[in-house]
Design an enzyme around this catalytic site. Sequence first.
Site, mmCIF file in Angstrom:
data_model
loop_
_atom_site.group_PDB
_atom_site.id
_atom_site.type_symbol
_atom_site.label_atom_id
_atom_site.label_comp_id
_atom_site.label_asym_id
_atom_site.label_seq_id
_atom_site.Cartn_x
_atom_site.Cartn_y
_atom_site.Cartn_z
ATOM 1 N N ASP A 203 25.739 71.825 89.632
ATOM 2 C CA ASP A 203 26.219 71.363 88.317
ATOM 3 C C ASP A 203 25.274 71.878 87.226
ATOM 4 O OD1 ASP A 203 27.375 69.932 86.230
ATOM 5 O OD2 ASP A 203 26.453 68.033 86.808
ATOM 6 N N LYS B 179 25.718 66.699 94.685
ATOM 7 C CA LYS B 179 25.674 67.376 93.377
ATOM 8 C C LYS B 179 24.223 67.562 92.957
ATOM 9 C CE LYS B 179 26.656 65.431 89.199
ATOM 10 N NZ LYS B 179 25.667 65.852 88.191
ATOM 11 N N THR C 107 31.314 63.679 77.671
ATOM 12 C CA THR C 107 31.691 62.317 77.278
ATOM 13 C C THR C 107 30.619 61.654 76.418
ATOM 14 O OG1 THR C 107 30.897 61.608 79.420
ATOM 15 C CG2 THR C 107 33.272 61.797 79.176
ATOM 16 N N LYS D 235 26.493 73.866 84.618
ATOM 17 C CA LYS D 235 27.301 74.003 83.391
ATOM 18 C C LYS D 235 26.950 75.274 82.624
ATOM 19 C CE LYS D 235 27.768 68.977 82.654
ATOM 20 N NZ LYS D 235 26.799 68.448 83.643
ATOM 21 N N HIS E 169 26.930 78.381 80.248
ATOM 22 C CA HIS E 169 27.541 78.611 78.928
ATOM 23 C C HIS E 169 26.717 79.699 78.250
ATOM 24 C CE1 HIS E 169 29.154 76.647 74.938
ATOM 25 N NE2 HIS E 169 29.418 77.941 75.035
ATOM 26 N N ASP E 170 27.233 80.923 78.249
ATOM 27 C CA ASP E 170 26.454 82.049 77.706
ATOM 28 C C ASP E 170 27.443 83.193 77.488
ATOM 29 O OD1 ASP E 170 24.289 83.899 77.170
ATOM 30 O OD2 ASP E 170 22.993 82.594 78.371
ATOM 31 N N ARG F 218 24.235 56.386 91.098
ATOM 32 C CA ARG F 218 23.453 55.180 91.375
ATOM 33 C C ARG F 218 24.103 54.139 92.286
ATOM 34 N NH1 ARG F 218 22.011 55.321 85.176
ATOM 35 N NH2 ARG F 218 24.062 56.308 85.324
ATOM 36 N N ARG G 209 32.543 53.291 89.335
ATOM 37 C CA ARG G 209 31.770 52.130 89.768
ATOM 38 C C ARG G 209 32.640 51.258 90.669
ATOM 39 N NH1 ARG G 209 28.320 54.752 88.430
ATOM 40 N NH2 ARG G 209 26.520 54.377 87.100
HETATM 41 O O1 C5P Z 1 24.680 57.325 88.552
HETATM 42 P P1 C5P Z 1 26.048 57.693 88.038
HETATM 43 O O2 C5P Z 1 27.162 57.369 89.020
HETATM 44 O O3 C5P Z 1 26.319 57.150 86.662
HETATM 45 O O4 C5P Z 1 25.994 59.294 87.938
HETATM 46 C C1 C5P Z 1 27.047 60.035 87.394
HETATM 47 C C2 C5P Z 1 26.753 61.499 87.454
HETATM 48 O O5 C5P Z 1 27.808 62.181 86.785
HETATM 49 C C3 C5P Z 1 25.478 61.937 86.755
HETATM 50 O O6 C5P Z 1 24.978 63.096 87.438
HETATM 51 C C4 C5P Z 1 25.934 62.313 85.355
HETATM 52 O O7 C5P Z 1 25.115 63.265 84.741
HETATM 53 C C5 C5P Z 1 27.304 62.905 85.675
HETATM 54 N N1 C5P Z 1 28.239 62.857 84.549
HETATM 55 C C6 C5P Z 1 28.625 61.689 83.922
HETATM 56 N N2 C5P Z 1 29.526 61.728 82.894
HETATM 57 C C7 C5P Z 1 30.028 62.891 82.502
HETATM 58 C C8 C5P Z 1 29.678 64.081 83.113
HETATM 59 C C9 C5P Z 1 28.769 64.029 84.168
HETATM 60 O O8 C5P Z 1 28.188 60.618 84.307
HETATM 61 N N3 C5P Z 1 30.913 62.888 81.546
#
Ligand code: C5P
Length: 238
Positions: free
Chosen positions: A60, A33, A119, A62, A64-65, A210, A180
């Site tokens: 990614d 991504k 979110t 997003k 919007h326009d 991460r 996670r």
């Molecule tokens: O490092 P981590 O697993 O938290 O990364 C999650 C990815 O998903 C990031 O690129 C973050 O911007 C994206 N994301 C998110 N929550 C959302 C929409 C996108 O964590 N609601």
Amino acid sequence: MINSRIIVALDYADPAQALDLVSGLSPQYCRLKVGKELFTRTGPAIVEKWVSEGFDVFLDLKFHDIAHTVAQACTAAADLGVWMVNVHALGGRKMMEAAREAIDRSSHRPRLIGVTVLTSLDEQDLCEVGLFDTARENVLRLAALAKKSGLDGVVCSPREVVDLRQAQGVEFCLVTPGIRPQGAQLNDQRRVMTPMDAIRNGADYLVIGRPITAAKEPLSALLDIQAEIAAVLDSVTA
Ligand code: C5P
């Protein structure tokens, strides 16, 4: 070739770090991504490089326009050869339909996904922009509009997967961040789910940053998650 459910989020300001990480991964085990930060720093060249190496890339940005501008941006994304691209459902039906038509006219057709409610917005934030329903109601309404407008699916929180799967059916593509593995650091994520539970609940693709990108051995972290997911999928098909 494994049809990997894992999309590795490359949230890097420094393209060299992203290139280094991806050089240790394989398109066999994950998709990638690319978001606004990396894309704004590097431009499309990095996306074209990974596409040419066989990676499926989720762009990614997003969009919007106004409908015409979003349609042109979707055409540009399709021309880059990306696998998935997204637009904000709050851009409305005409904008989403224009995006759909633009992608259908392209020789390469990425999956077209909607973003419902970010979110990061709580219910007070939603009220301030005039969205007075609960976050859940807004998500369900915008996902229904996305489907009606021809989108292939939505990005959603893992907590929304069961409701959206039930409301929008098996073909609707659900892409979930906030993942996670058991025992992993939460970082800034609050309401997380394990890869196993998200897949069991009906998610199609998991966006994971991460837990893979900050791991000492990213490929090994990726393979562990891949194995966890495979076990769930095997038990479903057994
Ligand atoms: O490092 P981590 O697993 O938290 O990364 C999650 C990815 O998903 C990031 O690129 C973050 O911007 C994206 N994301 C998110 N929550 C959302 C929409 C996108 O964590 N609601």
